[in-house]
Design an enzyme around this catalytic site. Sequence first.
Site, PDB file in Angstrom:
ATOM      1  N   HIS A  56      -1.152  10.791  -2.015  1.00  0.00           N
ATOM      2  CA  HIS A  56      -2.533  10.458  -1.621  1.00  0.00           C
ATOM      3  C   HIS A  56      -3.419  11.686  -1.387  1.00  0.00           C
ATOM      4  CE1 HIS A  56      -5.575   9.127   1.541  1.00  0.00           C
ATOM      5  NE2 HIS A  56      -5.604   8.026   0.697  1.00  0.00           N
ATOM      6  N   HIS A  60       0.828  -1.344   0.130  1.00  0.00           N
ATOM      7  CA  HIS A  60      -0.058   0.119   0.039  1.00  0.00           C
ATOM      8  C   HIS A  60       0.749   1.241   0.045  1.00  0.00           C
ATOM      9  CE1 HIS A  60      -2.766   2.928   2.254  1.00  0.00           C
ATOM     10  NE2 HIS A  60      -3.542   2.663   1.095  1.00  0.00           N
TER      11      HIS A  60
END
Length: 262
Positions: free
Chosen positions: A50, A8
Amino acid sequence: MRPLVFAHRGGADALPEHTLAAYLRALADGADGVECDVRLTRDGHLVCVHDRRLDRTSNGTGLVSAKTLAELEGLDFGSWHAAAAAAELTAEHTRLLTLDRLLSALRDSGRAVRLLIETKHPSRYGSEVERRLVEMLRKFGLAEPVPGDPVQVTVMSFAALALRRIRALAPGLPTVYLLEIPPPGVGRGRLPFGARIAGPGIGLVRSRPTLVRNFQAAGLQTYVWTVNNEPDLDLVLEQGVDGIISDRPRFVIDKLENARPV
Protein backbone atom coordinates in the site's frame (compact mmCIF):
# COMPACT_ATOMS: atom_id res chain seq x y z
CA MET A 1 -29.62 -8.94 -2.24
CA ARG A 2 -26.91 -8.46 0.36
CA PRO A 3 -23.83 -6.40 -0.46
CA LEU A 4 -20.57 -8.02 -1.51
CA VAL A 5 -17.94 -8.22 1.24
CA PHE A 6 -14.34 -7.49 0.30
CA ALA A 7 -11.31 -8.10 2.53
CA HIS A 8 -9.34 -4.83 2.52
CA ARG A 9 -5.65 -5.62 1.87
CA GLY A 10 -6.61 -9.22 2.56
CA GLY A 11 -8.25 -8.43 5.90
CA ALA A 12 -5.61 -6.32 7.59
CA ASP A 13 -7.04 -6.63 11.10
CA ALA A 14 -6.52 -10.36 11.64
CA LEU A 15 -3.18 -10.86 9.85
CA PRO A 16 -0.45 -8.72 8.27
CA GLU A 17 -1.86 -6.80 5.31
CA HIS A 18 -1.01 -7.88 1.78
CA THR A 19 0.38 -11.23 2.85
CA LEU A 20 -0.73 -14.48 1.29
CA ALA A 21 -1.82 -15.72 4.71
CA ALA A 22 -4.23 -12.79 5.04
CA TYR A 23 -5.82 -13.48 1.67
CA LEU A 24 -6.19 -17.20 2.33
CA ARG A 25 -7.75 -16.41 5.70
CA ALA A 26 -10.26 -14.05 4.06
CA LEU A 27 -11.28 -16.72 1.57
CA ALA A 28 -11.66 -19.28 4.38
CA ASP A 29 -13.81 -16.80 6.31
CA GLY A 30 -16.20 -16.52 3.37
CA ALA A 31 -15.39 -13.10 1.90
CA ASP A 32 -16.91 -12.58 -1.55
CA GLY A 33 -13.74 -10.87 -2.67
CA VAL A 34 -10.42 -9.36 -1.68
CA GLU A 35 -8.74 -6.02 -2.30
CA CYS A 36 -5.09 -5.26 -2.98
CA ASP A 37 -2.91 -2.28 -3.89
CA VAL A 38 -0.21 -2.60 -6.53
CA ARG A 39 3.05 -0.76 -7.12
CA LEU A 40 5.85 -1.29 -9.61
CA THR A 41 9.34 -2.23 -8.49
CA ARG A 42 12.44 -0.75 -10.05
CA ASP A 43 12.74 -3.79 -12.31
CA GLY A 44 9.09 -3.73 -13.41
CA HIS A 45 7.29 -6.22 -11.15
CA LEU A 46 3.85 -5.57 -9.66
CA VAL A 47 3.89 -6.04 -5.89
CA CYS A 48 1.09 -5.80 -3.34
CA VAL A 49 2.15 -2.95 -1.06
CA HIS A 50 0.00 0.00 0.00
CA ASP A 51 2.50 2.63 1.14
CA ARG A 52 5.03 4.20 -1.19
CA ARG A 53 7.62 3.68 1.56
CA LEU A 54 8.55 0.37 3.17
CA ASP A 55 8.94 1.55 6.75
CA ARG A 56 5.44 0.85 8.15
CA THR A 57 4.85 -2.69 6.89
CA SER A 58 8.33 -4.20 6.65
CA ASN A 59 11.75 -4.19 8.25
CA GLY A 60 13.09 -2.24 5.27
CA THR A 61 13.35 1.45 4.50
CA GLY A 62 13.04 3.61 1.41
CA LEU A 63 10.71 3.64 -1.58
CA VAL A 64 9.11 0.51 -3.00
CA SER A 65 9.64 1.91 -6.49
CA ALA A 66 13.39 2.24 -5.90
CA LYS A 67 13.86 -1.44 -4.99
CA THR A 68 14.19 -4.52 -7.17
CA LEU A 69 11.97 -7.53 -6.61
CA ALA A 70 14.94 -9.46 -5.24
CA GLU A 71 15.62 -6.72 -2.68
CA LEU A 72 12.00 -6.70 -1.55
CA GLU A 73 11.88 -10.49 -1.36
CA GLY A 74 14.56 -10.33 1.31
CA LEU A 75 12.42 -8.25 3.69
CA ASP A 76 10.01 -9.32 6.44
CA PHE A 77 6.50 -7.98 5.75
CA GLY A 78 4.68 -9.57 8.68
CA SER A 79 6.43 -9.70 12.03
CA TRP A 80 5.37 -6.12 12.85
CA HIS A 81 1.69 -7.09 13.08
CA ALA A 82 0.05 -7.56 16.48
CA ALA A 83 -1.08 -11.07 15.51
CA ALA A 84 2.53 -12.13 14.95
CA ALA A 85 3.19 -12.49 18.68
CA ALA A 86 0.53 -15.18 19.00
CA ALA A 87 1.12 -16.94 15.68
CA GLU A 88 3.65 -19.41 14.39
CA LEU A 89 4.81 -17.36 11.44
CA THR A 90 5.47 -18.95 8.08
CA ALA A 91 6.55 -17.51 4.75
CA GLU A 92 2.86 -16.91 3.98
CA HIS A 93 2.76 -14.46 6.91
CA THR A 94 5.95 -12.52 6.21
CA ARG A 95 6.94 -12.79 2.57
CA LEU A 96 6.34 -10.03 0.04
CA LEU A 97 3.30 -10.80 -2.10
CA THR A 98 3.51 -10.22 -5.83
CA LEU A 99 0.39 -9.78 -7.91
CA ASP A 100 1.43 -12.86 -9.87
CA ARG A 101 1.41 -14.98 -6.70
CA LEU A 102 -1.92 -13.55 -5.55
CA LEU A 103 -3.60 -14.24 -8.88
CA SER A 104 -2.20 -17.79 -8.85
CA ALA A 105 -3.58 -18.34 -5.34
CA LEU A 106 -7.01 -17.07 -6.33
CA ARG A 107 -7.02 -19.26 -9.43
CA ASP A 108 -6.07 -22.25 -7.25
CA SER A 109 -8.63 -21.52 -4.53
CA GLY A 110 -11.34 -23.56 -6.22
CA ARG A 111 -14.04 -21.01 -5.46
CA ALA A 112 -15.62 -17.88 -6.91
CA VAL A 113 -13.80 -14.75 -5.82
CA ARG A 114 -13.78 -11.11 -6.87
CA LEU A 115 -10.52 -9.19 -6.81
CA LEU A 116 -10.36 -5.41 -6.48
CA ILE A 117 -6.97 -4.06 -7.60
CA GLU A 118 -6.05 -0.47 -6.76
CA THR A 119 -3.30 1.13 -8.83
CA LYS A 120 -1.38 3.59 -6.66
CA HIS A 121 -0.65 7.08 -7.96
CA PRO A 122 1.25 9.33 -8.24
CA SER A 123 3.97 6.95 -9.38
CA ARG A 124 7.33 7.59 -11.00
CA TYR A 125 6.30 4.98 -13.58
CA GLY A 126 3.06 6.71 -14.62
CA SER A 127 1.04 4.80 -17.21
CA GLU A 128 3.42 1.85 -17.03
CA VAL A 129 1.56 0.70 -13.90
CA GLU A 130 -1.69 0.17 -15.80
CA ARG A 131 0.10 -1.26 -18.83
CA ARG A 132 1.89 -3.87 -16.72
CA LEU A 133 -1.31 -4.63 -14.83
CA VAL A 134 -3.32 -5.37 -17.96
CA GLU A 135 -0.41 -7.43 -19.30
CA MET A 136 -0.46 -9.50 -16.10
CA LEU A 137 -4.23 -9.92 -16.22
CA ARG A 138 -3.99 -11.14 -19.80
CA LYS A 139 -1.48 -13.77 -18.68
CA PHE A 140 -4.16 -15.16 -16.35
CA GLY A 141 -7.03 -14.71 -18.82
CA LEU A 142 -8.58 -11.99 -16.67
CA ALA A 143 -8.26 -8.84 -18.77
CA GLU A 144 -11.72 -9.40 -20.23
CA PRO A 145 -14.50 -10.67 -17.94
CA VAL A 146 -15.71 -14.12 -18.98
CA PRO A 147 -19.13 -15.26 -17.74
CA GLY A 148 -18.70 -18.27 -15.50
CA ASP A 149 -15.04 -17.59 -14.71
CA PRO A 150 -14.73 -17.99 -10.92
CA VAL A 151 -12.20 -15.13 -10.68
CA GLN A 152 -13.46 -11.66 -11.64
CA VAL A 153 -11.27 -8.54 -11.53
CA THR A 154 -12.19 -4.89 -11.00
CA VAL A 155 -9.62 -2.07 -11.13
CA MET A 156 -9.79 0.91 -8.77
CA SER A 157 -7.94 4.20 -8.44
CA PHE A 158 -8.16 7.69 -6.97
CA ALA A 159 -6.64 8.86 -10.27
CA ALA A 160 -9.25 9.39 -12.99
CA LEU A 161 -6.50 9.24 -15.62
CA ALA A 162 -5.53 5.75 -14.46
CA LEU A 163 -9.10 4.56 -15.01
CA ARG A 164 -9.13 6.12 -18.48
CA ARG A 165 -6.00 4.13 -19.27
CA ILE A 166 -7.65 0.92 -18.08
CA ARG A 167 -10.71 1.70 -20.20
CA ALA A 168 -8.44 2.10 -23.26
CA LEU A 169 -6.31 -1.00 -22.56
CA ALA A 170 -9.05 -3.37 -21.37
CA PRO A 171 -12.49 -1.89 -22.12
CA GLY A 172 -14.38 -4.77 -20.50
CA LEU A 173 -12.86 -4.44 -17.05
CA PRO A 174 -15.12 -2.84 -14.41
CA THR A 175 -13.56 0.21 -12.77
CA VAL A 176 -14.09 2.00 -9.44
CA TYR A 177 -13.39 5.70 -8.92
CA LEU A 178 -12.19 6.04 -5.34
CA LEU A 179 -13.32 9.17 -3.53
CA GLU A 180 -12.14 10.94 -0.42
CA ILE A 181 -12.88 14.53 -1.45
CA PRO A 182 -15.23 14.51 -4.45
CA PRO A 183 -14.47 16.85 -7.35
CA PRO A 184 -17.28 19.09 -8.67
CA GLY A 185 -20.23 17.18 -10.05
CA VAL A 186 -19.29 13.78 -8.64
CA GLY A 187 -21.44 14.25 -5.53
CA ARG A 188 -24.45 14.66 -7.81
CA GLY A 189 -23.95 11.22 -9.30
CA ARG A 190 -21.49 11.81 -12.14
CA LEU A 191 -18.20 9.92 -12.41
CA PRO A 192 -15.19 10.70 -14.62
CA PHE A 193 -15.02 8.97 -18.01
CA GLY A 194 -13.72 5.43 -17.61
CA ALA A 195 -15.24 4.91 -14.15
CA ARG A 196 -18.25 2.65 -13.74
CA ILE A 197 -18.57 2.21 -9.96
CA ALA A 198 -18.36 4.84 -7.20
CA GLY A 199 -15.93 4.14 -4.35
CA PRO A 200 -16.43 6.67 -1.55
CA GLY A 201 -14.64 6.41 1.77
CA ILE A 202 -16.81 5.89 4.83
CA GLY A 203 -15.96 9.37 6.13
CA LEU A 204 -17.37 10.88 2.96
CA VAL A 205 -20.53 8.77 3.23
CA ARG A 206 -21.00 9.98 6.80
CA SER A 207 -20.55 13.64 5.87
CA ARG A 208 -22.66 13.52 2.68
CA PRO A 209 -25.94 11.77 3.60
CA THR A 210 -27.31 11.97 0.05
CA LEU A 211 -24.17 10.78 -1.74
CA VAL A 212 -25.02 7.08 -2.08
CA ARG A 213 -28.61 7.92 -3.06
CA ASN A 214 -27.34 10.23 -5.82
CA PHE A 215 -25.15 7.47 -7.23
CA GLN A 216 -28.05 5.03 -7.09
CA ALA A 217 -30.31 7.51 -8.88
CA ALA A 218 -27.70 7.72 -11.63
CA GLY A 219 -27.70 3.92 -11.98
CA LEU A 220 -24.25 3.50 -10.45
CA GLN A 221 -23.09 0.86 -8.01
CA THR A 222 -21.31 1.98 -4.82
CA TYR A 223 -18.47 0.22 -2.97
CA VAL A 224 -17.60 1.86 0.37
CA TRP A 225 -14.25 1.63 2.19
CA THR A 226 -13.07 1.02 4.92
CA VAL A 227 -16.02 -0.18 7.04
CA ASN A 228 -14.69 -1.60 10.32
CA ASN A 229 -17.18 -0.85 13.11
CA GLU A 230 -20.86 -1.45 13.81
CA PRO A 231 -22.18 2.13 13.42
CA ASP A 232 -20.51 2.47 10.01
CA LEU A 233 -21.73 -0.96 8.95
CA ASP A 234 -25.28 -0.10 10.01
CA LEU A 235 -25.04 3.13 8.00
CA VAL A 236 -23.95 1.53 4.73
CA LEU A 237 -26.44 -1.31 5.08
CA GLU A 238 -29.23 1.20 5.63
CA GLN A 239 -28.16 3.03 2.48
CA GLY A 240 -28.12 -0.14 0.40
CA VAL A 241 -24.55 -0.06 -0.88
CA ASP A 242 -23.41 -2.75 -3.30
CA GLY A 243 -20.01 -3.53 -1.80
CA ILE A 244 -18.41 -3.24 1.64
CA ILE A 245 -14.60 -3.13 1.85
CA SER A 246 -13.39 -3.96 5.35
CA ASP A 247 -10.28 -4.86 7.36
CA ARG A 248 -12.67 -7.12 9.30
CA PRO A 249 -14.52 -9.18 6.67
CA ARG A 250 -15.53 -11.89 9.16
CA PHE A 251 -17.17 -9.23 11.35
CA VAL A 252 -19.15 -7.93 8.37
CA ILE A 253 -20.17 -11.42 7.24
CA ASP A 254 -21.36 -12.35 10.75
CA LYS A 255 -23.47 -9.19 10.91
CA LEU A 256 -25.06 -9.96 7.54
CA GLU A 257 -25.73 -13.58 8.53
CA ASN A 258 -27.39 -12.51 11.78
CA ALA A 259 -29.54 -10.00 9.92
CA ARG A 260 -31.03 -12.65 7.61
CA PRO A 261 -34.73 -13.38 8.18
CA VAL A 262 -35.35 -16.83 9.65
